[in-house]
Design a protein around this motif. Structure first.
Motif, PDB file in Angstrom:
ATOM      1  N   GLY A   1       0.816  -1.207   0.000  1.00 52.51           N
ATOM      2  CA  GLY A   1       0.000   0.000   0.000  1.00 52.51           C
ATOM      3  C   GLY A   1       0.847   1.252   0.000  1.00 52.51           C
ATOM      4  N   SER A   2       0.198   2.369  -0.231  1.00 49.46           N
ATOM      5  CA  SER A   2       0.874   3.661  -0.214  1.00 49.46           C
ATOM      6  C   SER A   2      -0.137   4.732   0.201  1.00 49.46           C
ATOM      7  N   VAL A   3       0.187   5.483   1.267  1.00 42.04           N
ATOM      8  CA  VAL A   3      -0.639   6.594   1.724  1.00 42.04           C
ATOM      9  C   VAL A   3       0.134   7.877   1.476  1.00 42.04           C
ATOM     10  N   ARG A   4      -0.490   8.830   0.755  1.00 39.10           N
ATOM     11  CA  ARG A   4       0.213  10.042   0.359  1.00 39.10           C
ATOM     12  C   ARG A   4      -0.656  11.267   0.677  1.00 39.10           C
ATOM     13  N   GLY A   5      -0.048  12.254   1.276  1.00 44.30           N
ATOM     14  CA  GLY A   5      -0.741  13.495   1.586  1.00 44.30           C
ATOM     15  C   GLY A   5       0.178  14.687   1.381  1.00 44.30           C
ATOM     16  N   TYR A   6      -0.380  15.890   1.433  1.00 45.32           N
ATOM     17  CA  TYR A   6       0.416  17.089   1.165  1.00 45.32           C
ATOM     18  C   TYR A   6      -0.127  18.260   1.977  1.00 45.32           C
ATOM     19  N   VAL A   7       0.744  19.224   2.251  1.00 48.90           N
ATOM     20  CA  VAL A   7       0.357  20.470   2.892  1.00 48.90           C
ATOM     21  C   VAL A   7       1.316  21.545   2.400  1.00 48.90           C
ATOM     22  N   GLY A   8       0.775  22.715   2.064  1.00 48.56           N
ATOM     23  CA  GLY A   8       1.648  23.757   1.539  1.00 48.56           C
ATOM     24  C   GLY A   8       0.933  25.066   1.310  1.00 48.56           C
ATOM     25  N   TYR A   9       1.576  25.927   0.531  1.00 43.24           N
ATOM     26  CA  TYR A   9       1.079  27.278   0.263  1.00 43.24           C
ATOM     27  C   TYR A   9       1.375  27.609  -1.189  1.00 43.24           C
TER      28      TYR A   9
END
Length: 401
Positions: A38-46
């Motif tokens: 499996g692969s869990v991917r997330g992001y946070v930015g501006y």
């Protein structure tokens, strides 16, 4: 706030599921192997964006600001997060993979049989043979397709297919349902898309070369019957062709600590089967279409682009990657004296991937994505030039098991 709570809930459920299956990742009995992954991917930015429009009329120029500069924060769980099972029994292999954004719930679902030295036959849903491998581009924006629409060809497009592979060559018949074109619109389709690629790797895998492409004929009646704006009216007489070709190369040196990679592509109407695009960025994680349906009625859309990147591994934990690209798109009308459009899109990105133990990594990235779109106006002596800029800085968090 509701969106953030939903994200926390989905992340908690996925984390719990991964903790339960990781202990049973691989079962190996004689010639039977089952692998849960499996692969869990997330992001946070501006991100920030700005745009300007120039109207050219009988030699005079009128300028206006469409929007910006402005900025805002973004975050989310990537829709290409996945959970899957691979199985191998003798010469038979199969893979089933669940995803968050698939209409049928499955990112992949295929089986293949290897006839020894006579090749392998695959049947089911998998990446089209006519897309470049994801290892040629490191850009993790736009769901790991950050270069898409600004330089290189797509590196993912999962479709139902029958594909035969031998000695590095793969040739397949690919169905483009479902796609951006509604299934009802595609009812006039007479033949599947023909897709192929050739892939070469040397023994120590320091050189990886791939060349491929696709051809699709749309029968009269297969386009323009539904409400989908992208396909409606693309061909003047109701039928026409779409194709694209690409070449990609990746070379590694210094014990694989240094690499260079690049991709070239050219095609006509390749967006109709979702393997080419022309995009802009408005300061968010995802890109948007720059070439819209009202620009491509009774037209052929030509695209040519180049993408290149280089990276260096400073340590077992830290690497650095720099990538840049350019693409030219031309909308050529099939009707004389009709409006035309052309776009130049370009990008540059830099990232510092940080790899931790047990498949966890953080990838800080900053990227600039620009575009210039010129098109004729209703007045034969007038035209408009629109410039769009997007600058984003974010961190991708990814856990693979």
């Amino acid at each position: 706030m509701k969106g953030f709570n939903k994200l926390l809930l989905v992340s908690a459920v996925l984390s719990a599921a991964l903790s339960q299956v990781s202990a049973y990742k691989v079962i190996d009995e004689d010639d039977k192997v089952v692998d849960v992954y499996g692969s869990v991917r997330g992001y946070v930015g501006y991100g920030a964006a700005a745009a300007g429009v120039d109207t050219l009329n009988n030699g005079s120029t009128t300028s206006s600001i469409g929007y910006g500069p402005y900025g805002g924060a973004f975050y989310g769980l990537q829709t290409n997060s996945r959970l899957g099972v691979k199985a191998k029994v003798g010469n038979f292999q199969a893979q089933t993979e669940l995803g968050l954004s698939e209409t049928d719930g499955f990112r992949q679902m295929w089986g293949s049989y290897t006839f020894g030295s006579a090749g392998t036959l695959l049947f089911g849903k998998a990446d089209s043979p006519s897309v470049a491998k994801s290892s040629f581009s490191s850009d993790v924006s736009n769901t790991d397709q950050g270069h898409q629409g600004f330089s290189g060809p797509n590196t993912a497009n999962r479709r139902f297919q029958v594909t035969y592979s031998i000695a590095g060559l793969s040739i397949g018949l690919v169905s483009d349902q479902p796609t951006v074109i509604d299934a009802q619109v595609q009812r006039g389709e007479t033949i599947p898309r023909i897709a192929a690629n050739y892939n070469y790797q040397n023994e120590d895998k320091t050189l990886d070369f791939q060349v491929g492409g696709a051809y699709k004929y749309f029968n009269k009646g297969s386009l323009g019957l539904g409400d989908d704006g992208l396909a409606k009216g693309r061909f003047l007489n109701g039928s026409g062709s779409a194709f694209h070709i690409f070449a990609a190369l990746k070379s590694q040196a210094m014990d694989k600590r240094l690499f260079f990679s690049g991709m070239l592509h050219y095609g006509v109407n390749g967006d109709l089967y979702n393997e080419q695009a022309t995009k802009f960025n408005d300061g968010g994680y995802k890109h948007s279409d720059l070439i819209t349906s009202n620009m491509s009625v009774a037209s052929n859309v030509h695209r040519a682009g180049i993408y290149a990147e280089s990276g260096y591994q400073f340590s077992d934990m830290l690497s650095g990657v720099l990538g840049l690209g350019y693409q030219y798109t031309s909308v050529i009308s099939s009707i004389s004296n009709q409006k035309t459009a052309a776009a130049q899109t370009y990008m540059v990105m830099a990232q510092l991937p940080i790899k931790f133990d047990k498949g966890f990594r953080l990838t800080p990235q900053i990227g600039y994505y620009g575009g210039v779109l010129g098109q004729d106006s209703d007045n034969s002596n007038a035209s408009t030039i629109e410039v769009k800029h997007g600058l984003i800085a974010f961190v991708q968090a990814r856990y693979d098991f």
